[in-house]
Motif scaffolding. Sequence first.
Motif, PDB file in Angstrom:
ATOM      1  N   VAL A  15       7.627 -77.969 -17.039  1.00  0.00           N
ATOM      2  CA  VAL A  15       7.499 -78.488 -18.402  1.00  0.00           C
ATOM      3  C   VAL A  15       7.333 -77.334 -19.394  1.00  0.00           C
ATOM      4  CG1 VAL A  15       6.127 -79.943 -19.948  1.00  0.00           C
ATOM      5  CG2 VAL A  15       6.483 -80.638 -17.567  1.00  0.00           C
ATOM      6  N   LEU A  52       8.889 -87.549 -19.501  1.00  0.00           N
ATOM      7  CA  LEU A  52       9.371 -87.334 -18.137  1.00  0.00           C
ATOM      8  C   LEU A  52       9.754 -88.704 -17.599  1.00  0.00           C
ATOM      9  CD1 LEU A  52       9.698 -85.170 -15.926  1.00  0.00           C
ATOM     10  CD2 LEU A  52       7.368 -85.688 -15.206  1.00  0.00           C
ATOM     11  N   TRP A  87       7.091 -83.978 -24.610  1.00  0.00           N
ATOM     12  CA  TRP A  87       8.223 -84.416 -23.810  1.00  0.00           C
ATOM     13  C   TRP A  87       7.999 -85.801 -23.229  1.00  0.00           C
ATOM     14  CZ3 TRP A  87      12.273 -80.956 -23.484  1.00  0.00           C
ATOM     15  CH2 TRP A  87      11.999 -79.655 -23.906  1.00  0.00           C
ATOM     16  N   LEU A  96      13.538 -84.683 -17.981  1.00  0.00           N
ATOM     17  CA  LEU A  96      12.581 -84.274 -18.999  1.00  0.00           C
ATOM     18  C   LEU A  96      13.322 -84.235 -20.325  1.00  0.00           C
ATOM     19  CD1 LEU A  96       9.607 -83.296 -19.277  1.00  0.00           C
ATOM     20  CD2 LEU A  96      10.525 -80.972 -19.191  1.00  0.00           C
TER      21      LEU A  96
END
Length: 173
Positions: free
Chosen positions: A127, A134, A132, A92
């Motif tokens: 998260v 992933l 973000w 992440l």
Amino acid sequence: ITPGSIVNSIAGLPQQVGQKTSLARLHVACMTRAGYDPLDVIPKRGPFCRFTSRAFAVRKMGSKLQLPYRRFREYNVQLNEEEPEEHRIWILKPQGGFNQVGIHMYSLATADIASDSATAAWLMQRVPEGTWVLQEYLMNPMTYQGHKFDLRVWALVTSLDPLRVYLLGTGIP
């Protein structure tokens, strides 16, 4: 650019270097051009589109998570059918980050993709707030003399027609 101009940087380049979305767009274009669904597992045959691992854009605001989690789950189920793994590693990364700041590594167990609700719970737990990326972790990356590497090439373009580029020799191993 007018003849004789000196440019020491390209406008917007620092922002693009840290933006994972640019690489994702390139991946989608490559997979589409090759006739594949961009969210499918990258086929083993053929060298195309292997410049990056599969990634998903994720945004969390409070208790709301924006991510195609069903596609994320389907991708992992398909991957497990082709290459069974008890645990898959996912990274992440902050969407605008670089220099390895803010990176988290997580293990995704087979039980975490057993259902949509299990996958959603896994994501909600891991998260943090924000935007973000992933990304699937590459377990066996290409190495140079036994070490992972990246390419940082510094170049000077002195002419476009004819093209004339000078590379800094110390930037290449």
